[in-house]
Scaffold this motif. Structure first.
Motif, PDB file in Angstrom:
ATOM      1  N   SER A  91       1.106  -1.155   0.172  1.00 42.21           N
ATOM      2  CA  SER A  91       0.028  -0.282   0.201  1.00 42.21           C
ATOM      3  C   SER A  91       0.799   0.653  -0.101  1.00 42.21           C
ATOM      4  CB  SER A  91      -0.637   0.058   1.056  1.00 42.21           C
ATOM      5  OG  SER A  91      -1.688  -1.379   1.101  1.00 42.21           O
ATOM      6  N   SER A  92       1.723   1.326   0.857  1.00 43.71           N
ATOM      7  CA  SER A  92       3.028   2.088   1.391  1.00 43.71           C
ATOM      8  C   SER A  92       3.495   2.751  -0.753  1.00 43.71           C
ATOM      9  CB  SER A  92       4.103   2.243   1.881  1.00 43.71           C
ATOM     10  OG  SER A  92       3.517   1.644   3.325  1.00 43.71           O
ATOM     11  N   LYS A  93       3.866   1.552  -0.986  1.00 43.54           N
ATOM     12  CA  LYS A  93       4.345   2.079  -2.300  1.00 43.54           C
ATOM     13  C   LYS A  93       3.152   2.562  -3.947  1.00 43.54           C
ATOM     14  CE  LYS A  93       8.262  -1.731  -2.162  1.00 43.54           C
ATOM     15  NZ  LYS A  93       8.246  -2.846  -3.185  1.00 43.54           N
ATOM     16  N   VAL A  94       1.809   2.795  -3.665  1.00 40.95           N
ATOM     17  CA  VAL A  94       0.613   2.421  -3.628  1.00 40.95           C
ATOM     18  C   VAL A  94       1.086   4.097  -3.901  1.00 40.95           C
ATOM     19  CG1 VAL A  94      -1.314   2.294  -5.018  1.00 40.95           C
ATOM     20  CG2 VAL A  94      -0.771   0.515  -4.554  1.00 40.95           C
ATOM     21  N   VAL A  95       1.170   4.129  -2.841  1.00 37.90           N
ATOM     22  CA  VAL A  95       0.775   5.909  -2.812  1.00 37.90           C
ATOM     23  C   VAL A  95       1.790   6.999  -3.031  1.00 37.90           C
ATOM     24  CG1 VAL A  95       0.791   7.058  -0.482  1.00 37.90           C
ATOM     25  CG2 VAL A  95      -0.842   5.567  -0.387  1.00 37.90           C
ATOM     26  N   ASP A  96       2.788   5.909  -3.073  1.00 36.48           N
ATOM     27  CA  ASP A  96       4.738   7.011  -3.373  1.00 36.48           C
ATOM     28  C   ASP A  96       4.289   6.481  -5.024  1.00 36.48           C
ATOM     29  OD1 ASP A  96       5.475   6.733  -0.822  1.00 36.48           O
ATOM     30  OD2 ASP A  96       6.552   5.160  -1.186  1.00 36.48           O
ATOM     31  N   ARG A  97       3.683   6.418  -5.205  1.00 40.28           N
ATOM     32  CA  ARG A  97       3.355   5.664  -6.914  1.00 40.28           C
ATOM     33  C   ARG A  97       2.528   7.142  -6.742  1.00 40.28           C
ATOM     34  NH1 ARG A  97       1.949  -0.158  -9.063  1.00 40.28           N
ATOM     35  NH2 ARG A  97       1.214   1.397 -10.956  1.00 40.28           N
ATOM     36  N   ILE A  98       1.223   7.300  -6.385  1.00 37.78           N
ATOM     37  CA  ILE A  98       0.733   8.209  -6.760  1.00 37.78           C
ATOM     38  C   ILE A  98       1.046   9.845  -6.501  1.00 37.78           C
ATOM     39  CG2 ILE A  98      -1.851   9.227  -5.999  1.00 37.78           C
ATOM     40  CD1 ILE A  98      -2.663   6.971  -5.447  1.00 37.78           C
ATOM     41  N   LEU A  99       1.314   9.566  -5.008  1.00 34.16           N
ATOM     42  CA  LEU A  99       2.679  11.353  -4.954  1.00 34.16           C
ATOM     43  C   LEU A  99       3.676  11.425  -6.233  1.00 34.16           C
ATOM     44  CD1 LEU A  99       2.768  11.119  -1.179  1.00 34.16           C
ATOM     45  CD2 LEU A  99       1.011  12.360  -2.751  1.00 34.16           C
ATOM     46  N   ASP A 100       4.319  10.630  -6.420  1.00 31.95           N
ATOM     47  CA  ASP A 100       5.064  10.662  -7.477  1.00 31.95           C
ATOM     48  C   ASP A 100       4.241  11.258  -8.826  1.00 31.95           C
ATOM     49  OD1 ASP A 100       7.170   9.724  -5.740  1.00 31.95           O
ATOM     50  OD2 ASP A 100       7.710   8.402  -6.657  1.00 31.95           O
ATOM     51  N   ALA A 101       3.504  10.685  -9.109  1.00 36.77           N
ATOM     52  CA  ALA A 101       3.122  10.700 -10.596  1.00 36.77           C
ATOM     53  C   ALA A 101       2.608  11.981 -10.309  1.00 36.77           C
ATOM     54  CB  ALA A 101       1.864   9.785 -10.584  1.00 36.77           C
ATOM     55  N   ALA A 102       1.579  12.406  -9.015  1.00 37.26           N
ATOM     56  CA  ALA A 102       1.137  14.156  -8.920  1.00 37.26           C
ATOM     57  C   ALA A 102       2.065  14.811  -8.890  1.00 37.26           C
ATOM     58  CB  ALA A 102       0.738  13.989  -8.004  1.00 37.26           C
ATOM     59  N   LEU A 103       3.517  15.179  -8.512  1.00 29.10           N
ATOM     60  CA  LEU A 103       4.488  15.380  -7.819  1.00 29.10           C
ATOM     61  C   LEU A 103       4.945  16.001  -9.779  1.00 29.10           C
ATOM     62  CD1 LEU A 103       6.618  17.411  -6.597  1.00 29.10           C
ATOM     63  CD2 LEU A 103       8.384  15.530  -5.697  1.00 29.10           C
ATOM     64  N   THR A 104       5.465  14.727 -10.303  1.00 30.04           N
ATOM     65  CA  THR A 104       5.685  14.757 -11.721  1.00 30.04           C
ATOM     66  C   THR A 104       4.754  15.779 -12.802  1.00 30.04           C
ATOM     67  OG1 THR A 104       6.557  12.477 -11.612  1.00 30.04           O
ATOM     68  CG2 THR A 104       6.151  13.438 -13.932  1.00 30.04           C
ATOM     69  N   LEU A 105       3.920  15.473 -12.438  1.00 28.83           N
ATOM     70  CA  LEU A 105       2.797  16.559 -13.286  1.00 28.83           C
ATOM     71  C   LEU A 105       2.132  17.672 -13.317  1.00 28.83           C
ATOM     72  CD1 LEU A 105      -0.205  14.115 -13.806  1.00 28.83           C
ATOM     73  CD2 LEU A 105       1.258  14.582 -15.470  1.00 28.83           C
ATOM     74  N   THR A 106       2.914  18.029 -11.686  1.00 26.54           N
ATOM     75  CA  THR A 106       2.685  20.047 -11.258  1.00 26.54           C
ATOM     76  C   THR A 106       4.070  20.081 -11.454  1.00 26.54           C
ATOM     77  OG1 THR A 106       3.907  18.923  -9.135  1.00 26.54           O
ATOM     78  CG2 THR A 106       1.731  19.692  -9.516  1.00 26.54           C
ATOM     79  N   ARG A 107       4.372  19.161 -12.300  1.00 28.03           N
ATOM     80  CA  ARG A 107       6.563  20.670 -12.464  1.00 28.03           C
ATOM     81  C   ARG A 107       6.271  20.840 -14.313  1.00 28.03           C
ATOM     82  NH1 ARG A 107      10.578  16.311  -9.349  1.00 28.03           N
ATOM     83  NH2 ARG A 107      10.777  17.643  -7.232  1.00 28.03           N
ATOM     84  N   GLU A 108       5.546  19.309 -14.788  1.00 28.91           N
ATOM     85  CA  GLU A 108       5.769  19.140 -16.521  1.00 28.91           C
ATOM     86  C   GLU A 108       4.004  20.397 -16.563  1.00 28.91           C
ATOM     87  OE1 GLU A 108       6.465  14.908 -17.751  1.00 28.91           O
ATOM     88  OE2 GLU A 108       4.901  15.364 -17.598  1.00 28.91           O
ATOM     89  N   GLN A 109       3.130  20.362 -15.781  1.00 30.12           N
ATOM     90  CA  GLN A 109       2.335  21.527 -16.138  1.00 30.12           C
ATOM     91  C   GLN A 109       2.288  23.020 -15.573  1.00 30.12           C
ATOM     92  OE1 GLN A 109      -0.727  17.713 -16.094  1.00 30.12           O
ATOM     93  NE2 GLN A 109      -1.410  19.501 -15.222  1.00 30.12           N
ATOM     94  N   GLY A 110       3.239  23.186 -14.813  1.00 30.36           N
ATOM     95  CA  GLY A 110       3.761  24.476 -13.809  1.00 30.36           C
ATOM     96  C   GLY A 110       2.261  24.934 -13.396  1.00 30.36           C
ATOM     97  N   THR A 111       1.791  25.815 -14.031  1.00 28.13           N
ATOM     98  CA  THR A 111      -0.304  26.108 -12.683  1.00 28.13           C
ATOM     99  C   THR A 111      -1.024  25.669 -12.535  1.00 28.13           C
ATOM    100  OG1 THR A 111      -0.132  27.872 -15.095  1.00 28.13           O
ATOM    101  CG2 THR A 111       1.306  28.630 -13.152  1.00 28.13           C
ATOM    102  N   ARG A 112      -1.198  24.149 -13.855  1.00 23.81           N
ATOM    103  CA  ARG A 112      -2.492  23.769 -14.071  1.00 23.81           C
ATOM    104  C   ARG A 112      -2.091  22.531 -13.023  1.00 23.81           C
ATOM    105  NH1 ARG A 112      -3.264  21.687 -18.684  1.00 23.81           N
ATOM    106  NH2 ARG A 112      -1.134  20.665 -19.565  1.00 23.81           N
ATOM    107  N   THR A 113      -3.273  22.342 -12.068  1.00 24.36           N
ATOM    108  CA  THR A 113      -3.626  21.796 -11.292  1.00 24.36           C
ATOM    109  C   THR A 113      -3.609  20.391 -12.243  1.00 24.36           C
ATOM    110  OG1 THR A 113      -3.631  22.797  -9.931  1.00 24.36           O
ATOM    111  CG2 THR A 113      -4.294  20.823  -9.016  1.00 24.36           C
ATOM    112  N   PRO A 114      -3.046  19.070 -12.224  1.00 23.85           N
ATOM    113  CA  PRO A 114      -3.776  18.223 -12.921  1.00 23.85           C
ATOM    114  C   PRO A 114      -4.760  17.262 -12.478  1.00 23.85           C
ATOM    115  CG  PRO A 114      -1.422  17.412 -10.937  1.00 23.85           C
ATOM    116  CD  PRO A 114      -1.510  18.971 -11.169  1.00 23.85           C
TER     117      PRO A 114
END
Length: 217
Positions: free
Chosen positions: A24-47
């Motif tokens: 479960s911890s790995k799943v949460v890490d995957r979710i958070l890592d994906a969200a962080l990557t998208l926020t970096r890629e999309q700038g001001t747009r919220t994923p």
């Protein structure tokens, strides 16, 4: 008086399921890592939650098992960002006590290198951090970390000068934290060169502020 999150806010933003097992911890890490990557890629747009799920290689339903909405995901990222600062300050407390101002300046420079990396790598999270600061219901989340950071700055200063009074060390720690954070937010909204110049200015202000209290040659 310390303010706590309202029950409604907690229910709306707290993760739905705490990861008690490694899987479960790995799943949460995957979710958070994906969200962080998208926020970096999309700038001001919220994923969107869908985009986060797709980047994490999960179904939207799997994401909702852990987070009620995308805001809760971003809030958890902000918590992790805030929790990264105590570790870098503690590093400065664990090294041998500087014996002169030049050695202390070198320690300040090392701290700035570490903390600047945290800001630059997570620049797209700053709107979330600012939103927390400006929201009375969410502010207790940042207050908790702020108090910890102030206490660590105070402990660092007393590590350098054991004779420094605790109340003075905490007052200096408060100024160090508030000035450093506010100035870096300004720098992040400009360009990298401006950010670096502001970093140098903040470092100079810190040294001018604390040097008279440190009893260093």
């Amino acid at each position: 008086m310390k303010r706590s999150l309202s029950r409604e806010t907690r229910m709306a933003l707290e993760p739905r399921k705490q990861p008690r097992q490694q899987r479960s911890s790995k799943v949460v890490d995957r979710i958070l890592d994906a969200a962080l990557t998208l926020t970096r890629e999309q700038g001001t747009r919220t994923p969107t939650t869908l985009a986060i799920a797709q980047r994490a290689g999960l179904s939207v339903g799997s994401v909702y098992q852990y987070f009620p909405n995308k805001e809760a995901i971003l809030l958890d990222l902000a918590r992790r960002w805030l929790s990264s600062f105590p570790e870098v300050i503690e590093k400065r407390i664990k090294v041998p006590r500087p014996t002169n101002r030049d050695e202390f300046r070198q320690e300040v420079r090392k701290l700035f290198i570490d903390t600047s990396t945290i800001y630059l790598d997570n620049a797209t999270l700053m709107p979330v951090i600012e939103a927390i600061s400006g929201n009375a219901d969410l502010r207790p989340i940042q207050d908790e970390y702020d108090e910890q950071i102030i206490a660590l700055y105070a402990a660092w200063l007393r590590h350098v000068n054991p004779a420094l009074e605790d109340k003075i060390a905490k007052r200096l720690g408060l100024v160090m934290m508030e000035v450093g954070h506010a100035c870096r937010l300004v720098g992040l909204k400009r360009d990298r060169r401006t950010f670096d110049l502001i970093e140098d200015d903040v470092e100079a202000m810190w040294l001018a502020l604390v040097n008279p209290y440190l009893n260093l040659d």
